[in-house]
Write a protein that holds these residues in place. Sequence first.
Motif, short mmCIF file in Angstrom:
data_model
loop_
_atom_site.label_atom_id
_atom_site.label_comp_id
_atom_site.label_asym_id
_atom_site.label_seq_id
_atom_site.Cartn_x
_atom_site.Cartn_y
_atom_site.Cartn_z
N LYS A 4 0.84 -1.20 0.00
CA LYS A 4 0.00 0.00 0.00
C LYS A 4 0.87 1.25 0.00
O LYS A 4 0.51 2.26 -0.60
CB LYS A 4 -0.94 0.00 1.20
CG LYS A 4 -2.09 -0.99 1.04
CD LYS A 4 -3.03 -0.98 2.22
CE LYS A 4 -4.12 -2.01 2.01
NZ LYS A 4 -4.95 -2.17 3.20
N SER A 5 2.02 1.21 0.66
CA SER A 5 2.95 2.34 0.65
C SER A 5 3.44 2.60 -0.78
O SER A 5 3.56 3.75 -1.20
CB SER A 5 4.15 2.08 1.56
OG SER A 5 3.75 2.07 2.91
N ILE A 6 3.72 1.52 -1.51
CA ILE A 6 4.16 1.65 -2.90
C ILE A 6 3.04 2.27 -3.75
O ILE A 6 3.29 3.16 -4.55
CB ILE A 6 4.58 0.28 -3.48
CG1 ILE A 6 5.83 -0.26 -2.76
CG2 ILE A 6 4.80 0.36 -4.99
CD1 ILE A 6 7.10 0.48 -3.05
N GLU A 7 1.81 1.80 -3.55
CA GLU A 7 0.67 2.36 -4.30
C GLU A 7 0.49 3.84 -4.00
O GLU A 7 0.23 4.64 -4.89
CB GLU A 7 -0.63 1.59 -3.99
CG GLU A 7 -0.67 0.19 -4.54
CD GLU A 7 -0.36 0.12 -6.03
OE1 GLU A 7 -0.96 0.88 -6.80
OE2 GLU A 7 0.48 -0.70 -6.43
N SER A 8 0.66 4.19 -2.74
CA SER A 8 0.55 5.60 -2.34
C SER A 8 1.63 6.43 -3.02
O SER A 8 1.39 7.55 -3.48
CB SER A 8 0.66 5.71 -0.81
OG SER A 8 0.70 7.04 -0.41
N LEU A 9 2.85 5.88 -3.09
CA LEU A 9 3.95 6.57 -3.76
C LEU A 9 3.62 6.77 -5.25
O LEU A 9 3.82 7.85 -5.80
CB LEU A 9 5.26 5.79 -3.62
CG LEU A 9 6.44 6.33 -4.42
CD1 LEU A 9 6.86 7.70 -3.92
CD2 LEU A 9 7.62 5.37 -4.35
N LYS A 10 3.10 5.72 -5.89
CA LYS A 10 2.75 5.82 -7.32
C LYS A 10 1.72 6.92 -7.54
O LYS A 10 1.81 7.68 -8.49
CB LYS A 10 2.21 4.48 -7.84
CG LYS A 10 3.27 3.42 -8.02
CD LYS A 10 2.66 2.12 -8.50
CE LYS A 10 3.71 1.05 -8.67
NZ LYS A 10 3.13 -0.26 -9.02
N THR A 11 0.73 6.99 -6.65
CA THR A 11 -0.30 8.03 -6.74
C THR A 11 0.33 9.41 -6.59
O THR A 11 0.03 10.33 -7.35
CB THR A 11 -1.37 7.82 -5.65
OG1 THR A 11 -1.93 6.52 -5.80
CG2 THR A 11 -2.47 8.86 -5.75
N GLY A 12 1.23 9.54 -5.61
CA GLY A 12 1.90 10.81 -5.39
C GLY A 12 2.75 11.22 -6.58
O GLY A 12 2.76 12.39 -6.98
N LEU A 13 3.45 10.27 -7.17
CA LEU A 13 4.31 10.57 -8.32
C LEU A 13 3.48 10.94 -9.55
O LEU A 13 3.91 11.75 -10.36
CB LEU A 13 5.23 9.39 -8.64
CG LEU A 13 6.32 9.08 -7.62
CD1 LEU A 13 7.12 7.87 -8.06
CD2 LEU A 13 7.22 10.27 -7.39
N ALA A 14 2.31 10.34 -9.68
CA ALA A 14 1.46 10.65 -10.85
C ALA A 14 1.02 12.11 -10.84
O ALA A 14 0.74 12.68 -11.89
CB ALA A 14 0.24 9.73 -10.86
N LYS A 15 0.96 12.71 -9.65
CA LYS A 15 0.52 14.10 -9.54
C LYS A 15 1.62 15.08 -9.93
O LYS A 15 1.34 16.25 -10.14
CB LYS A 15 0.07 14.39 -8.11
CG LYS A 15 -1.17 13.65 -7.70
CD LYS A 15 -1.50 13.92 -6.26
CE LYS A 15 -2.66 13.07 -5.79
NZ LYS A 15 -2.88 13.20 -4.37
N ILE A 16 2.84 14.61 -9.99
CA ILE A 16 3.96 15.51 -10.30
C ILE A 16 4.03 15.68 -11.80
O ILE A 16 4.23 14.73 -12.55
CB ILE A 16 5.28 14.96 -9.72
CG1 ILE A 16 5.17 14.90 -8.20
CG2 ILE A 16 6.45 15.84 -10.15
CD1 ILE A 16 6.35 14.27 -7.50
#
Length: 186
Positions: free
Chosen positions: A16-28
């Motif tokens: 879930k931490s990895i998924e959260s990171l992917k979501t955060g990176l998609a916003k950049i």
Amino acid sequence: MSLSEIKASTDNRMGKSIESLKTGLAKIRTGRATAGLLDHVQVEYYGSMVPVSQVGNITVVDARTLNVQVWEKHMAGPIEKAIRDSDLGLNPISMGESIRVPMPALTEERRRDLAKVVRSEGEDAKVAIRNLRRDANDTLKKQVKDKEISEDEERRAQDEVQKLTDKYVAEVDKLIAQKEAEIMTV
């Protein structure tokens, strides 16, 4: 909690931490248009805040342009304002029932700043993963103290948790490297 349950729970939470990171990176924003770029932009719709994707159809016109086809004509103004007021630095252009969102070219300095943000996001994800490792190890120590498992079982389980941690930290490093390469590509 059994050892396999502890390992499965830790694995799941690290995922879930990895998924959260992917979501955060998609916003950049990288200067390349992606429909997911507007996912976190919220607009007021009949008294509640909803993502733009729920009041219009977001499409990629070309590498540097998004188009938002508004489903209700009166929503064009609020959507345009929400995109303009977001932290993305975009300047949408309203064209009746559709809104064009051109992506401005990124300067070298802005690219470096975004790379720093990406590294920071990655470091936050690593900290979260290490905290999950610590939680799992604390649970194991408590079980040894309560005589539920032996010290050998604890050591083996800690090794497995460390292997999981190493795997997910490597995944974070890979995601960060990909995003940095994407940002620095002109």
